[in-house]
Write a protein that holds these residues in place. Structure first.
Motif, PDB file in Angstrom:
ATOM      1  N   ARG A 189     -24.842 -56.119 -85.746  1.00 30.39           N
ATOM      2  CA  ARG A 189     -24.810 -54.688 -85.503  1.00 30.39           C
ATOM      3  C   ARG A 189     -26.082 -54.232 -84.789  1.00 30.39           C
ATOM      4  O   ARG A 189     -27.187 -54.365 -85.309  1.00 30.39           O
ATOM      5  CB  ARG A 189     -24.658 -53.936 -86.822  1.00 30.39           C
ATOM      6  N   GLU A 190     -25.923 -53.747 -83.541  1.00 25.68           N
ATOM      7  CA  GLU A 190     -27.001 -53.240 -82.699  1.00 25.68           C
ATOM      8  C   GLU A 190     -28.075 -54.288 -82.406  1.00 25.68           C
ATOM      9  O   GLU A 190     -29.226 -53.962 -82.128  1.00 25.68           O
ATOM     10  CB  GLU A 190     -27.619 -51.976 -83.304  1.00 25.68           C
ATOM     11  N   VAL A 191     -27.690 -55.556 -82.451  1.00 21.03           N
ATOM     12  CA  VAL A 191     -28.568 -56.650 -82.023  1.00 21.03           C
ATOM     13  C   VAL A 191     -27.873 -57.339 -80.846  1.00 21.03           C
ATOM     14  O   VAL A 191     -26.807 -57.938 -81.006  1.00 21.03           O
ATOM     15  CB  VAL A 191     -28.821 -57.661 -83.150  1.00 21.03           C
ATOM     16  N   VAL A 192     -28.504 -57.223 -79.655  1.00 21.49           N
ATOM     17  CA  VAL A 192     -27.852 -57.621 -78.415  1.00 21.49           C
ATOM     18  C   VAL A 192     -28.647 -58.730 -77.729  1.00 21.49           C
ATOM     19  O   VAL A 192     -29.884 -58.668 -77.634  1.00 21.49           O
ATOM     20  CB  VAL A 192     -27.741 -56.399 -77.468  1.00 21.49           C
ATOM     21  N   GLY A 193     -27.935 -59.761 -77.287  1.00 23.09           N
ATOM     22  CA  GLY A 193     -28.555 -60.862 -76.561  1.00 23.09           C
ATOM     23  C   GLY A 193     -28.021 -60.927 -75.133  1.00 23.09           C
ATOM     24  O   GLY A 193     -27.014 -60.300 -74.790  1.00 23.09           O
ATOM     25  N   LEU A 194     -28.713 -61.721 -74.293  1.00 19.62           N
ATOM     26  CA  LEU A 194     -28.347 -61.841 -72.884  1.00 19.62           C
ATOM     27  C   LEU A 194     -27.573 -63.133 -72.641  1.00 19.62           C
ATOM     28  O   LEU A 194     -28.032 -64.221 -72.987  1.00 19.62           O
ATOM     29  CB  LEU A 194     -29.599 -61.830 -72.009  1.00 19.62           C
ATOM     30  N   LEU A 195     -26.400 -62.987 -72.048  1.00 22.15           N
ATOM     31  CA  LEU A 195     -25.632 -64.122 -71.547  1.00 22.15           C
ATOM     32  C   LEU A 195     -25.804 -64.144 -70.040  1.00 22.15           C
ATOM     33  O   LEU A 195     -25.179 -63.364 -69.317  1.00 22.15           O
ATOM     34  CB  LEU A 195     -24.155 -63.986 -71.939  1.00 22.15           C
ATOM     35  N   ASN A 196     -26.703 -65.013 -69.550  1.00 22.15           N
ATOM     36  CA  ASN A 196     -26.966 -65.104 -68.119  1.00 22.15           C
ATOM     37  C   ASN A 196     -25.755 -65.691 -67.406  1.00 22.15           C
ATOM     38  O   ASN A 196     -25.028 -66.525 -67.960  1.00 22.15           O
ATOM     39  CB  ASN A 196     -28.200 -65.983 -67.890  1.00 22.15           C
ATOM     40  N   ARG A 197     -25.539 -65.259 -66.181  1.00 21.75           N
ATOM     41  CA  ARG A 197     -24.353 -65.725 -65.440  1.00 21.75           C
ATOM     42  C   ARG A 197     -24.381 -67.238 -65.221  1.00 21.75           C
ATOM     43  O   ARG A 197     -23.337 -67.874 -65.059  1.00 21.75           O
ATOM     44  CB  ARG A 197     -24.227 -64.988 -64.108  1.00 21.75           C
ATOM     45  N   ARG A 254     -21.953 -54.760 -72.292  1.00 22.99           N
ATOM     46  CA  ARG A 254     -22.300 -54.328 -70.931  1.00 22.99           C
ATOM     47  C   ARG A 254     -22.190 -55.514 -69.974  1.00 22.99           C
ATOM     48  O   ARG A 254     -22.605 -56.624 -70.300  1.00 22.99           O
ATOM     49  CB  ARG A 254     -23.719 -53.765 -70.888  1.00 22.99           C
ATOM     50  N   LYS A 255     -21.613 -55.252 -68.798  1.00 23.83           N
ATOM     51  CA  LYS A 255     -21.527 -56.268 -67.750  1.00 23.83           C
ATOM     52  C   LYS A 255     -22.472 -55.875 -66.622  1.00 23.83           C
ATOM     53  O   LYS A 255     -22.510 -54.724 -66.193  1.00 23.83           O
ATOM     54  CB  LYS A 255     -20.098 -56.374 -67.232  1.00 23.83           C
ATOM     55  N   MET A 256     -23.259 -56.864 -66.160  1.00 27.24           N
ATOM     56  CA  MET A 256     -24.224 -56.609 -65.106  1.00 27.24           C
ATOM     57  C   MET A 256     -24.089 -57.676 -64.033  1.00 27.24           C
ATOM     58  O   MET A 256     -23.372 -58.666 -64.198  1.00 27.24           O
ATOM     59  CB  MET A 256     -25.648 -56.616 -65.688  1.00 27.24           C
ATOM     60  N   GLN A 257     -24.823 -57.493 -62.928  1.00 27.76           N
ATOM     61  CA  GLN A 257     -24.724 -58.431 -61.818  1.00 27.76           C
ATOM     62  C   GLN A 257     -25.228 -59.813 -62.214  1.00 27.76           C
ATOM     63  O   GLN A 257     -24.674 -60.835 -61.799  1.00 27.76           O
ATOM     64  CB  GLN A 257     -25.514 -57.900 -60.616  1.00 27.76           C
ATOM     65  N   TYR A 258     -26.266 -59.843 -63.038  1.00 30.84           N
ATOM     66  CA  TYR A 258     -26.880 -61.128 -63.384  1.00 30.84           C
ATOM     67  C   TYR A 258     -26.416 -61.678 -64.736  1.00 30.84           C
ATOM     68  O   TYR A 258     -26.908 -62.713 -65.185  1.00 30.84           O
ATOM     69  CB  TYR A 258     -28.400 -61.000 -63.387  1.00 30.84           C
ATOM     70  N   ASN A 302     -14.920 -67.900 -62.808  1.00 26.01           N
ATOM     71  CA  ASN A 302     -15.283 -66.470 -62.731  1.00 26.01           C
ATOM     72  C   ASN A 302     -15.085 -65.816 -64.104  1.00 26.01           C
ATOM     73  O   ASN A 302     -14.125 -65.087 -64.318  1.00 26.01           O
ATOM     74  CB  ASN A 302     -14.441 -65.780 -61.657  1.00 26.01           C
ATOM     75  N   LEU A 303     -16.018 -66.077 -65.034  1.00 30.07           N
ATOM     76  CA  LEU A 303     -15.893 -65.507 -66.375  1.00 30.07           C
ATOM     77  C   LEU A 303     -15.959 -63.981 -66.342  1.00 30.07           C
ATOM     78  O   LEU A 303     -15.188 -63.301 -67.027  1.00 30.07           O
ATOM     79  CB  LEU A 303     -17.001 -66.053 -67.288  1.00 30.07           C
ATOM     80  N   ALA A 304     -16.880 -63.438 -65.553  1.00 30.13           N
ATOM     81  CA  ALA A 304     -17.056 -61.981 -65.506  1.00 30.13           C
ATOM     82  C   ALA A 304     -15.785 -61.277 -65.052  1.00 30.13           C
ATOM     83  O   ALA A 304     -15.511 -60.148 -65.472  1.00 30.13           O
ATOM     84  CB  ALA A 304     -18.211 -61.624 -64.585  1.00 30.13           C
ATOM     85  N   GLY A 305     -15.029 -61.928 -64.220  1.00 29.31           N
ATOM     86  CA  GLY A 305     -13.796 -61.323 -63.742  1.00 29.31           C
ATOM     87  C   GLY A 305     -12.650 -61.421 -64.728  1.00 29.31           C
ATOM     88  O   GLY A 305     -11.628 -60.738 -64.566  1.00 29.31           O
ATOM     89  N   ASN A 306     -12.829 -62.248 -65.741  1.00 30.17           N
ATOM     90  CA  ASN A 306     -11.744 -62.472 -66.700  1.00 30.17           C
ATOM     91  C   ASN A 306     -11.921 -61.731 -68.017  1.00 30.17           C
ATOM     92  O   ASN A 306     -11.034 -61.770 -68.876  1.00 30.17           O
ATOM     93  CB  ASN A 306     -11.597 -63.975 -66.981  1.00 30.17           C
ATOM     94  N   VAL A 307     -13.082 -61.090 -68.208  1.00 30.54           N
ATOM     95  CA  VAL A 307     -13.339 -60.392 -69.469  1.00 30.54           C
ATOM     96  C   VAL A 307     -13.750 -58.954 -69.189  1.00 30.54           C
ATOM     97  O   VAL A 307     -14.159 -58.607 -68.082  1.00 30.54           O
ATOM     98  CB  VAL A 307     -14.451 -61.100 -70.294  1.00 30.54           C
ATOM     99  N   GLU A 308     -13.649 -58.110 -70.225  1.00 30.98           N
ATOM    100  CA  GLU A 308     -14.021 -56.699 -70.127  1.00 30.98           C
ATOM    101  C   GLU A 308     -14.953 -56.333 -71.281  1.00 30.98           C
ATOM    102  O   GLU A 308     -15.059 -57.060 -72.285  1.00 30.98           O
ATOM    103  CB  GLU A 308     -12.769 -55.804 -70.177  1.00 30.98           C
TER     104      GLU A 308
END
Length: 464
Positions: free
Chosen positions: A299-307, A287-291, A317-323
């Motif tokens: 598997r089903e263990v998710v961490g936060l990569l802060n901007r 998931r990509k978010m604003q922050y 601009n990493l967010a603009g280069n990945v999907e």
């Protein structure tokens, strides 16, 4: 038995029970005087149920014997009087075992033979009938023949006199049903909450699976209790006939709730076993978010990569280069065990060239021009990129930076702004030129002013 002329002649009646005297005994019959003009005959098969018994051992001439008249026929030449003791023996048996032969009592019978409609049973010589529909729960017709000669237990459901003899009707099916219910109850009551049981999947529904826990007991394994991971379809995890180990998590009334995931490690605990702060991991963007981004590393263990942890370079601009679905190599920077959360960083896997720089504002540095744009020149200082706005290139107004600077030219510039966290270094040539001009002016001023001349006098001369 003689009769006086004053005594009325006795006339036998069929089904009547009388007492007579044995007058003769042979291997096959016994003659009995019952007070009629002719003796009555009892054939061996009507004297005893045991074919092997010797009649001479049973009866002697002169013995008193109770018999039942089964047939009486008068003729011109002779009369026929047939007797039997079978019903009397049967009744004696009933009287002897009357405490056993009561309605609702369970009795052990021996199966004599199979007949149309059921089985004939024997209890100490007393005959009983077991209807075919009451033989067994399964109503298996083959079982009827297999029971002949065996001892079975049945319940007396009917005991009355019909016709010439008592009738005993029994029920074996009810005993089997009660036994089955008792076993079901015992098995169910032996299962308690928190028990761990090995079972087998019996059938699958959209909402879960029914698991056999024994011969009679089933429990529901709800779809939400199959796994800690998301279960979209039960069939993706289970199949009919599969052996499973389950935990009883609830028992209420006649319902048992089961869980498989209660016996499994959670994805979070598996993650903690395999990872620690500082580990390098490969994760998938979910998931990509604003922050920032949510990245699945297990598997089903998710961490936060802060901007702010994308890169040391704030302009990247990493967010603009990945999907979503792309993979990233990241570093675990923190783990909160109680909240089951953790953070990731991409930049902490990369070298930060700005971290080693210790410059100060006003410091002079050697810089090489790398590229020139319309409003800015970009220079390299100790491996990092600095910027020089067109306004800082010269004290004089210029329209083109190229008129002063050339690519690959090395200049000495002054740092007028330095922020390593933002990867920002602003250089100036103008401030150096201004300082030199000011120093030259101050020097000239010192040379022209004598020790006896005031500053006011100097200005007067300058005005002339």
């Amino acid at each position: 038995m003689g009769m006086s002329s004053e005594t009325k002649l006795y006339i036998p009646k069929v089904r009547e029970i009388v007492t007579g005297t044995v007058v003769n005994v042979t291997d096959s019959e016994v003659l009995v005087d019952v007070g009629y003009t002719c003796e009555g005959v009892i054939y061996k098969e009507h004297l005893t149920n045991n074919k092997d018994e010797n009649l001479k051992d049973l009866f002697k001439v002169g013995d008193s014997i109770k018999v039942k008249i089964t047939q009486f026929r008068q003729g011109d030449d002779s009369d026929v009087l047939l007797l039997s003791r079978l019903d009397i023996l049967r009744q004696e048996k009933i009287d002897q075992y009357k405490d056993d032969l009561e309605i609702d009592k369970d009795v052990s019978f021996k199966v004599k033979k199979a007949v149309k409609g059921g089985l004939l049973l024997d209890y100490h010589g007393i005959e009983a009938f077991l209807p075919e529909s009451l033989i067994s729960l399964g109503n298996d017709t083959k079982e009827k023949e297999e029971l002949v000669g065996k001892t079975i237990k049945a319940r007396i459901i009917e005991l009355d006199k019909k016709g010439r003899r008592d009738r005993i009707i029994v029920n074996r099916k009810q005993l089997q049903y009660e036994e089955l219910k008792a076993k079901q109850k015992e098995e169910f009551e032996s299962i308690n909450e928190s028990d761990v049981i090995k079972g087998k999947v019996k059938r699958i529904a959209e909402f879960g699976a029914f698991v056999s826990l024994g011969e009679f007991t089933e429990g529901l394994l709800h779809i939400s209790e199959i796994s800690h991971y998301h279960v979209k379809k039960v069939e993706d995890f289970l199949e009919v006939g599969q052996d499973v180990e389950v935990k009883v998590i609830k028992k209420k009334g006649k319902k048992i709730s089961l869980s498989m995931k209660a016996l499994q490690e959670t994805p979070w605990h598996i993650f903690l076993k395999n990872h620690k702060v500082g580990d390098k991991v490969t994760g998938t963007i979910v998931r990509k978010m604003q922050y920032g981004m949510l990245v699945e590393v297990e598997r089903e263990v998710v961490g936060l990569l802060n901007r702010f942890d994308y890169s040391w370079n704030p302009e990247e601009n990493l967010a603009g280069n990945v999907e979503v679905g792309d993979q990233l190599e990241l570093k675990i920077t923190s783990i909160n065990k109680s909240k089951e959360q953790f953070t990731l960083s991409k930049k902490h896997l990369e070298y930060n060239p700005w971290s080693d720089l210790k410059f100060k504002k006003g410091e002079l540095v050697s810089a090489e021009v790398k590229r020139i744009e319309e409003k800015n020149a970009f220079l390299e200082v100790e491996g990092v990129e600095a910027i020089m706005p067109i306004a800082e290139v010269s004290v004089e107004h210029i329209n083109r930076i190229e008129d002063v600077l050339k690519v690959n030219q090395v200049v000495t510039a002054e740092i007028i702004q330095f922020n390593p966290k933002k990867w920002l270094m602003v250089l100036s040539l103008k401030t150096i030129q201004e300082r030199k001009s000011r120093e030259a002016y101050d020097k000239q001023l010192d040379e022209n002013v004598s020790s006896n001349q005031s500053l006011a006098d100097l200005f007067k001369e300058f005005k002339k």
